[in-house]
Design an enzyme around this catalytic site. Structure first.
Site, mmCIF file in Angstrom:
data_model
loop_
_atom_site.group_PDB
_atom_site.id
_atom_site.type_symbol
_atom_site.label_atom_id
_atom_site.label_comp_id
_atom_site.label_asym_id
_atom_site.label_seq_id
_atom_site.Cartn_x
_atom_site.Cartn_y
_atom_site.Cartn_z
ATOM 1 N N ARG A 72 0.827 -1.216 0.000
ATOM 2 C CA ARG A 72 0.000 0.000 0.000
ATOM 3 C C ARG A 72 0.860 1.264 0.000
ATOM 4 O O ARG A 72 0.464 2.290 -0.562
ATOM 5 C CB ARG A 72 -0.944 -0.007 1.212
ATOM 6 N N LYS B 258 -17.805 -18.048 3.782
ATOM 7 C CA LYS B 258 -19.233 -17.974 4.048
ATOM 8 C C LYS B 258 -20.058 -17.344 2.939
ATOM 9 O O LYS B 258 -19.708 -16.291 2.417
ATOM 10 C CB LYS B 258 -19.462 -17.171 5.323
ATOM 11 N N GLY C 49 -7.833 -9.082 0.784
ATOM 12 C CA GLY C 49 -6.602 -9.444 1.494
ATOM 13 C C GLY C 49 -6.176 -10.893 1.277
ATOM 14 O O GLY C 49 -5.054 -11.167 0.867
ATOM 15 N N GLY D 121 -12.281 -4.678 1.883
ATOM 16 C CA GLY D 121 -13.704 -4.349 2.010
ATOM 17 C C GLY D 121 -14.212 -3.445 0.892
ATOM 18 O O GLY D 121 -15.322 -3.640 0.390
HETATM 19 C C1 3PG Z 1 -8.349 -1.911 5.310
HETATM 20 O O1 3PG Z 1 -7.268 -2.202 5.826
HETATM 21 O O2 3PG Z 1 -9.122 -2.744 4.831
HETATM 22 C C2 3PG Z 1 -8.701 -0.455 5.190
HETATM 23 O O3 3PG Z 1 -7.625 0.320 5.587
HETATM 24 C C3 3PG Z 1 -9.947 -0.134 5.955
HETATM 25 O O4 3PG Z 1 -9.741 -0.391 7.314
HETATM 26 P P1 3PG Z 1 -11.004 -0.600 8.256
HETATM 27 O O5 3PG Z 1 -11.642 -1.898 7.822
HETATM 28 O O6 3PG Z 1 -10.490 -0.636 9.655
HETATM 29 O O7 3PG Z 1 -11.948 0.562 8.023
HETATM 30 MG MG MG Z 2 -10.904 -4.238 6.509
#
Ligand code: 3PG
Ligand code: MG
Length: 396
Positions: free
Chosen positions: A36, A197, A354, A377
């Site tokens: 990142r 899931k 991830g 996310g």
């Molecule tokens: C992540 O690592 O997925 C983003 O930086 C968002 O982080 P968060 O899910 O804590 O909002």
């Molecule tokens: Mg996250």
């Protein structure tokens, strides 16, 4: 696309507040994956080269509105300096007098990093007063944090409405890659969705059925679909309570012309352990005392044949228990095929999440994919068809 880019802004002499996502894994003070950080370098260097002064706003972990030394962004300064090839100064708060003085004192060629925005409880409430405090530090706002754009927070949403705003290079690349893969893709388009899931990916599956030609389902989720088809999956991870929902998805896919691809053969073991004794069986013959841990070779052959027919591939989630050897085999084999087709110019391949990126990196496939998202996310929410607040705020 309704947002401005850095090219639309006059950066010379300006303080540019850049929202970045440097929420990187750190173990014993060492950054274990700097992806990142590397991916924001073009934005920071462009601003520096244009005579602008980059002032970085970011969150780190989830401190819940409290100052926690272990989540101070200060620890990332050396990694940022070597990535940017520039001096990085640090301010111990993201608003207030110290931050304002530091922003005003910043010299051309230098970067200022502000402390973790989530040390303020107001940040995650998208508080306008906190955003106004941040806005005092800059002349221009640049959002380069696609991976945090699913959060409506002061630094990602409210702030964008207070200053002339644009997308950074990484934000731009992420949105262009996703738009190319799902917005107006070259067809046929295939999605691979895996993971544990069904319940966490329902909206995703619903949205994809309307958009893609082939939907390959893998991982624990596939077991739930097998259950929906009346298959006994033994001790496998499956959400039996979701089986009617899974059956509805199968029906809906049929009427919308989307082919759902489930494993035809599976690798089963009695224990969820690396190198557990295992065998390959037809998908409907998992013994009662065993669990499905991966897709089998015939399944992989069917999946890679579909990749061969496809022009676009979007991938989120592994096909098996990829964290345990050798149950990463299906994920690796399919990923390497996608990589080879991409290298040959026959496939546009986009992946995010991830676990997915970790799996593609481990297989060596990631470097040949057309695009690897930095987002987890946010990638998922974009694929679900949701509006991302951080992007929407740039579109005003
Ligand atoms: C992540 O690592 O997925 C983003 O930086 C968002 O982080 P968060 O899910 O804590 O909002
Ligand atoms: Mg996250």
């Amino acid at each position: 696309m309704g947002w401005k880019t850095l090219n639309d802004m006059d950066l010379n002499g300006k303080r540019v507040l850049v929202r970045v996502d440097i929420n990187v894994p750190v173990v014993d003070g060492v950054v274990t994956d700097a992806t990142r950080i590397q991916r924001i370098v073009p934005t920071v260097q462009h601003i520096l080269a244009s005579g602008g002064k980059p002032i970085l706003l970011a969150h780190f972990g989830r401190p819940g509105g409290e100052r926690r030394e272990s989540l101070s962004l200060n620890q990332l300064v050396p990694t940022l300096e070597s990535a940017f090839g520039a001096k990085v100064l640090f301010a111990a708060d993201c608003v207030g007098t110290e931050a304002e003085l530091a922003a005003d004192a910043l010299q051309p060629g230098q970067v200022l990093l502000l402390e973790n925005t989530r040390f303020h409880a107001a940040e995650t409430k998208n508080d306008p007063d906190l955003a106004a405090g941040m806005a005092r530090l800059g002349d221009i706002y640049c959002n380069d944090a696609f991976s945090a754009a699913h959060r409506a927070h002061s630094s990602t949403e409210a702030l964008a409405r207070l200053l002339p705003a644009c997308a950074g290079r990484l934000m731009q690349a992420e949105l262009e890659a996703l738009e190319g893969a799902l917005g107006a893709p070259k067809r046929p388009v295939t999605a691979v969705v895996g993971g544990a899931k069904v319940s966490t990916k329902l909206e995703l599956l619903g949205n994809l059925i309307d958009k893609v030609d082939y939907l390959v389902i893998g991982g624990g989720m596939a077991n739930t679909f097998l259950v929906a088809k009346g298959v006994d999956v033994g001790k496998s991870l499956a959400e039996t309570a979701m089986k009617d929902t899974a059956a509805e998805i199968l029906d809906k896919a049929e009427t919308s012309g989307c082919s759902i691809v489930l494993p035809v053969d599976v690798v089963v073991a009695e224990k969820f352990e690396a190198n557990a004794p295992h065998q390959v069986l037809p998908a409907d013959q998992c013994p009662p005392d065993s669990m499905i841990l991966d897709a089998g070779r015939e399944s992989v052959a069917a999946i890679t044949e579909i990749f061969g027919k496809s022009q676009t591939l979007i991938w989120n989630g592994p096909l098996g228990a990829f964290e345990l050897e050798p149950f990463d085999a299906a994920t690796n084999a399919a990923a390497l095929k996608a990589a080879a087709l991409t290298r040959a110019g026959q496939l546009i391949s986009v992946a995010g999440g991830g676990d997915t990126v970790a799996a593609l990196n481990a297989s060596g496939a990631a470097k040949d994919f057309s695009y690897i998202s930095t987002a987890g996310g946010a990638f998922l929410e974009w694929m679900e068809g949701k509006t991302l607040p951080g992007v929407a705020a740039l579109e005003q």
